[in-house]
Design an enzyme around this catalytic site. Structure first.
Site, PDB file in Angstrom:
ATOM      1  CB  CYS A   1      56.929   3.863  42.665  1.00  0.00           C
ATOM      2  SG  CYS A   1      57.698   4.876  43.922  1.00  0.00           S
TER       3      CYS A   1
ATOM      4  CB  CYS B   1      53.885   3.870  50.101  1.00  0.00           C
ATOM      5  SG  CYS B   1      55.401   4.767  49.920  1.00  0.00           S
TER       6      CYS B   1
ATOM      7  CB  CYS C   1      51.331   3.158  47.261  1.00  0.00           C
ATOM      8  SG  CYS C   1      51.509   3.935  45.617  1.00  0.00           S
TER       9      CYS C   1
ATOM     10  CB  CYS D   1      46.896  17.917  41.660  1.00  0.00           C
ATOM     11  SG  CYS D   1      45.987  19.313  42.513  1.00  0.00           S
TER      12      CYS D   1
ATOM     13  CB  CYS E   1      49.223  21.102  43.083  1.00  0.00           C
ATOM     14  SG  CYS E   1      49.688  20.157  44.389  1.00  0.00           S
TER      15      CYS E   1
ATOM     16  CB  CYS F   1      49.368  20.520  49.257  1.00  0.00           C
ATOM     17  SG  CYS F   1      48.214  19.472  49.018  1.00  0.00           S
TER      18      CYS F   1
ATOM     19  NE  ARG G   1      42.510  19.103  47.669  1.00  0.00           N
ATOM     20  CZ  ARG G   1      43.792  19.360  47.281  1.00  0.00           C
ATOM     21  NH1 ARG G   1      44.776  18.690  47.251  1.00  0.00           N
ATOM     22  NH2 ARG G   1      44.008  20.871  47.295  1.00  0.00           N
TER      23      ARG G   1
END
Ligand code: SAM
Ligand code: DTB
Ligand code: SF4
Length: 410
Positions: free
Chosen positions: A145, A149, A152, A189, A220, A280, A352
């Protein structure tokens, strides 16, 4: 028990709110026979439950949202809405969207027992406290990616050992979804390590959604930033939820991510909401943020015009090679406090208990369920890191008397 003077003040304020809302409604009202301003207000209330999204009203949505926002910032009941109370109107009048950061800081800093007591009361008012919804995650496009972040393991900028892989094919995804269903999950998900999907990616993900939906599971996906027409395409494929986290407060955000803005994230949430997909959205604790940042995240979430249906609270998984790998661990009560505050502030949302359950242990998780967590990621793998084993979760649920349940937002 209000003084007459106070009542009169409130009436005057009410009238102001009504006329503002009526004006906003009237300005946008369709020229249809029998549609008066009062009916239109009912439609705006229904919008909150997403019914109006099904109508073809794209040009009017902002006006509707602003109108709802104005109404929902009043904490007392508006007599006109009260007179025609629908479930949507009740929700409009009972959920708060006007939290201040200092107020939420005070909530988070309460003695733990006071906070837990309040959160658990709110939880029982809205949910069966012994039922937890199970979502299983699958990484459908791993690594590589371009974003930065700091938490991550899938960012191409850090050496974490996560391989970059192409999007999984339908059969592989269907197999995983079948297994998840057989193990008791109600939602599947799918996560992709993209900054933003291309339109051709959306076509492929739409196929995956259709296939998973065909198994009778809720769907999701989390794919990064989304454009409105991409959200609509996913909705048509049968998407129930889109996960897109704000991660932290607007103030701390720049310390964690520099390659996209907080506003970019809010725009994606708007696109998802406008497409009629359930939102979400949550964040991460343990990245070095202060209590005020946790309060800032919760405020942003709870002050959205419509609360997210699902609020994932992740504890940072410290992954070797990421900038946050050496961040000091936080104790379980910090996580539990954020869960409890989320429950108080967004009473009808599924909160969650997300990444970090392994670190929490049985006692920490039990406290989180008491505090109002009623959804988990279920299955031995999150995206790239480990989650408790299915047998461990089953054993803990057995000890606590918890059973798996579906969500009732659909
Ligand atoms: N690439 C997409 C995006 O960022 O929107 C979707 C996938 S991304 C991995 C989804 C979310 O997982 C992030 O927003 C973050 O909240 C959470 N996450 C990622 N790595 C994490 C970690 N190490 N610990 C806790 N949460 C994490
Ligand atoms: C969310 O809030 N947490 C999940 C999901 N949404 C996509 C992701 C957690 C990732 C934890 C680190 C990993 O396994 O790579
Ligand atoms: Fe990319 Fe999402 Fe990871 Fe950020 S959180 S680096 S956008 S995969």
């Amino acid at each position: 028990h209000l003084s007459i003077r106070r009542q009169r003040q409130m009436c005057i304020r009410d009238r102001g709110a009504h006329s503002e809302a009526l004006a906003a409604g009237a300005a946008q009202r369709p020229q249809r026979e029998g549609t008066n301003a009062l009916n239109w207000l009912n439609i705006t209330q229904l919008f909150r439950l997403q019914a109006a999204i099904k109508l073809d009203l794209p040009s009017r949505r902002k006006a509707i949202r602003d109108c709802i926002h104005r109404f929902s910032s009043f904490n007392y009941e508006v007599p006109m809405l009260n007179a025609q109370r629908t479930p949507a109107a009740t929700s409009l009048l009972t959920e708060r969207h006007d939290w201040s950061v200092s107020e939420v800081e005070a909530l988070l800093n309460q003695p733990l027992n006071d906070l837990l007591f309040r959160a658990h009361q709110v939880h029982r008012e809205h949910f069966d406290p012994n039922t937890v919804q199970l979502s299983t995650l699958l990484n459908i496009k791993s690594g590589g990616c371009p974003e930065d972040c700091a938490y991550c393991p899938q960012s191409a900028r850090y050496n974490t050992g996560v391989e970059s892989e192409a999007l999984l094919d339908v059969d592989t995804v269907l197999n995983a979804a079948r297994q998840a269903k057989a193990a008791g999950a109600s939602r599947f998900c799918m996560g992709a390590a993209w900054r933003a999907p291309k339109d051709r990616d959306i076509v492929k993900v739409a196929e995956l959604i259709e296939a998973v939906k065909g198994l009778g599971l809720e769907t999701c996906v989390t794919l990064g930033m989304l454009k409105p027409q991409q959200a609509t395409r996913l909705k048509h494929a049968g998407l129930d939820y889109y996960n897109h986290n704000l991660d932290t407060s607007p103030e701390f955000y720049g310390e964690v991510i520099t390659t996209r803005t907080y506003q970019d994230r809010l725009n994606t949430l708007d696109a998802v909401r406008d497409a009629g997909i359930s939102v979400c959205c949550g964040g991460i604790v343990g990245m070095g943020e202060g209590i005020s940042d946790r309060a800032g995240l919760l405020c942003t979430l709870a002050n959205l015009p419509v609360h997210p249906e699902s609020v994932p609270i992740n504890q940072l998984v410290r992954v070797e090679g990421t900038p946050l790998a050496d961040e000091a661990p936080i104790d379980c009560f910090e996580v539990v406090r954020v869960i409890a505050a989320a429950r108080v502030m967004m009473p009808k949302a599924y909160v969650r208990l997300s990444a970090g359950r392994k670190e929490l242990g049985d006692a920490g998780q039990a406290l989180a369920y008491f505090a109002g967590a009623n959804s988990i990621f279920y299955g031995e793998q999150l995206l790239t890191t480990a989650n408790p084993l299915v047998d461990e979760d089953r054993a803990l649920f057995g000890k606590l008397g918890i059973t798996a349940g579906t969500s009732h937002t659909h």
